[in-house]
Design an enzyme around this catalytic site. Structure first.
Site, PDB file in Angstrom:
ATOM      1  CD  GLU A  48      -2.733   1.287   2.456  1.00 52.81           C
ATOM      2  OE1 GLU A  48      -2.738   0.367   3.303  1.00 52.81           O
ATOM      3  OE2 GLU A  48      -3.459   2.291   2.523  1.00 52.81           O
ATOM      4  NE  ARG A 273       4.245  -7.951  10.943  1.00 50.67           N
ATOM      5  CZ  ARG A 273       3.694  -7.245   9.957  1.00 50.67           C
ATOM      6  NH1 ARG A 273       2.812  -7.792   9.149  1.00 50.67           N
ATOM      7  NH2 ARG A 273       4.016  -6.006   9.780  1.00 50.67           N
ATOM      8  CE  LYS A 283       3.075   0.103   4.917  1.00 52.94           C
ATOM      9  NZ  LYS A 283       2.583   0.011   3.544  1.00 52.94           N
TER      10      LYS A 283
END
Ligand code: ATP
Ligand code: MG
Length: 572
Positions: A48, A273, A283
């Site tokens: 994104e 992850r 983020k």
């Protein structure tokens, strides 16, 4: 079996390390064997554009691009740009730059979810026509309240039984901008009593009256991630849709939407992850650090962003190598940041020239050395690689050594210079300290020494030994530089676990030293030049602030291998 093979063309030597297993390889190989996707492998990296990429994304990039390369497939770069409030073109550009820098290439396969907005709208209309979606006019709060809990089922919306015609008309009105934000949403009609909360009539579309960086004001409804993602994968004929574990529950919805519409159906596979010690990889948190000026920007050399690592001096090969070594597992874990540092050290050990630089200079006058003489000493560029040759470095009467290589009153285990002691100057001579000069405050500001001309090159013909070899530079020939020394940005091993992660910021994460003295050859160092300052670590001329007449060096890592220590402890 490929799970144990070392990676092909793009990593540096991994021979001493067995590559950890990657369970996704086994899945792909089985699919190849059964012909599930006609032998195709098509993956995608779907960021994104709402921030800069970090080392966690590098794991995903290496995995997606790496697997497609390994199996002669393709990997798409797809911007998941469905949330115009947080996304912008600066992020789009930085993401492309970072993926390229890492050494990967999407060729013609650059996509934007926003390019699919028309088709996604049509798919939503189809779901309505099949009576599998409805416009809900409850408020966001009511929807939340009626969703139920893990223990209790949700309850149906009073609008759940609107007719197909009514839903089609309302959805069209949503699209036309006839409703305010939050007045209604489009929801899938699945099951409000499903044990899986995600399946309790999830939202597919919401109203957002915001300009989008690509579609401008063309749309005021935007698809939700769960709706857009699976269909984008389907449109692009992705075979293996790799995502992180937090999307495991979403897989049921991924499959439901594609089954309901009866379209091409990729397989979603979840992997763990990356978490790194002393680091935050979210983020949202990284944006906070940037916006509140805790760091100088996304590319601050202390940031775990790809642009930060690049500026610090990391090589693409070292980051890829790190991603290969951490492996791909199904359970979350935290990787020690020492492993990342190990990977850059290992790379630069082979490729970076050795040079001498003095960070905290102490003047040394060689009293028996002729005033105007400059001698050229031979120095080896890289003992690990003879083909890198040697260079000349000037030696003269006034030199600099490191302040902490001298002690006036040395304790037992200090073997470096002290009054009356003899040490070796690397590639030059033995020197003996004969006098110590102090300023009014008592601080040592200069040493007087003598040298032994017979020790040129660094050995005494009479066989006498010294216990230390110091680095040095010739004062009149030296290049001056600013040197920035970095430590972990956070003091806490797991900053994300703290109530306020910013309270664990390390106040000493950067130390700036002005007027360091480097051997003269470095005077012309171009931005991005990497080298080892002997005994001090690996350094890189800052790609933003350094210029040949205004040198700024970042320390990438020290020479201390903490990873070896950790491995040893683990074995015990
Ligand atoms: P963050 O959690 O940092 O906000 P994100 O998951 O929202 O990141 P996206 O832009 O959606 O960021 O991520 C793009 C891809 O990178 C996704 O497939 C995501 O799963 C993957 N990714 C993100 N963070 C990590 C990580 N720490 N380790 C491995 N893959 C990651
Ligand atoms: Mg995300």
């Amino acid at each position: 079996m490929s799970g144990s093979k070392t990676n092909g063309d793009h990593t540096s030597d991994t021979s001493e390390v067995t590559v950890p297993p990657n369970f996704i390889r086994y899945i792909i190989e089985e699919d190849m064997a059964t012909g599930k996707y006609d032998g195709r492998v098509v993956t995608r990296f779907p960021p994104e554009p709402n921030g800069y990429l970090h080392i966690g994304h590098a794991k995903s990039i290496c995995l997606n691009f790496g697997l497609s390369r390994e199996y002669n497939g393709t990997c798409h770069l797809r911007f998941d740009d469905t949330n115009p409030g947080k996304e912008n073109i600066e992020y789009v550009n930085s993401i492309q730059e970072d993926v390229k820098w890492l050494g990967f290439n999407w060729n013609d396969h650059l996509y934007f979810t926003s390019d699919y907005f028309d088709r996604l709208f049509e798919y939503a209309v189809q779901l309505i026509q099949m009576n599998k979606a409805y416009v809900d006019s409850q408020s966001a709060e009511q929807i939340r309240e009626n969703r139920g809990t893990l223990k209790e089922p949700g309850s149906n919306s009073p609008y759940r039984n609107r007719t197909v015609a009514e839903n089609l008309a309302l959805f069209q009105k949503m699209k036309n901008g006839e409703f305010d934000e939050g007045a209604c949403v489009l929801r899938a009609r699945i099951d409000m009593a499903s044990p899986s909360i995600i399946m309790r009539d999830p939202t597919l579309y919401r109203i957002r009256k915001l300009d989008h960086h690509r579609t401008n004001d063309q749309w005021c409804i935007y698809p939700m991630y769960d709706f857009a993602h699976c269909l984008s994968d389907s449109i692009e004929k992705i075979t293996h849709s790799l995502c992180t574990l937090e999307f495991k529950n979403n897989r049921e919805l991924y499959d439901w939407i594609l089954d309901a519409l009866d379209v091409y159906h990729p397989q979603q596979i979840e992997f763990a992850r990356l978490n790194l010690s002393y680091t935050v990889l979210s983020k949202r948190k990284l944006i906070e650090l940037v916006q509140q000026n805790h760091v100088s920007g996304w590319d601050d050399p202390r940031m775990p962003t790809i642009s930060g690592l690049r500026r610090r001096g990391y090589t693409p090969a070292s980051v890829r190598n790190f991603c290969e070594r951490i492996g791909v597992a199904k359970r979350d874990s935290t990787v020690d940041v020492a492993l990342l540092e190990y990977c850059i050290r290992e790379d630069l050990n082979k490729t970076a020239p050795r040079v001498m630089g003095v960070l905290n200079p102490l003047r040394v006058v060689i009293e028996n050395f002729p005033e105007d003489l400059t001698e050229e000493m031979d120095a080896v560029n890289n003992p690990e690689d003879p083909t890198m040759g040697s260079r000349k470095i000037p030696f003269s009467k006034v030199l600099y050594i490191e302040q902490d290589d001298f002690m006036e009153d040395p304790p037992k285990k200090f073997f470096r210079l002290g009054p009356g002691r003899e040490v070796r100057l690397r590639y030059a001579y033995f020197i003996t300290c004969t006098d110590v000069i102090k300023d009014d405050s008592g601080k040592v500001v200069e040493l007087r020494c003598t040298y032994d001309p017979a020790t040129r090159g660094g050995d005494a013909p009479d066989g006498r030994k010294v216990k230390a070899t110091l680095h040095w530079v010739s004062a009149q020939h030296a290049a001056s530089a600013e040197v920035r020394l970095y430590e972990n940005l956070f003091e806490a091993e797991n900053p994300a676990a703290a109530d306020d992660f910013k309270a664990t910021l390390n106040d000493n994460s950067v130390r700036i030293l002005k007027d360091c003295k480097l051997e003269p050859g470095l005077g012309s160092a171009e931005p991005g030049f990497r080298c080892q300052f002997e005994r001090l670590g690996y350094f890189c001329a800052d790609i933003k602030d350094s210029a040949p007449d205004n040198l700024v060096f970042n320390r990438i890592v020290t020479l201390r291998d903490m990873w070896a220590k950790i491995k040893k402890q683990q074995k015990k």
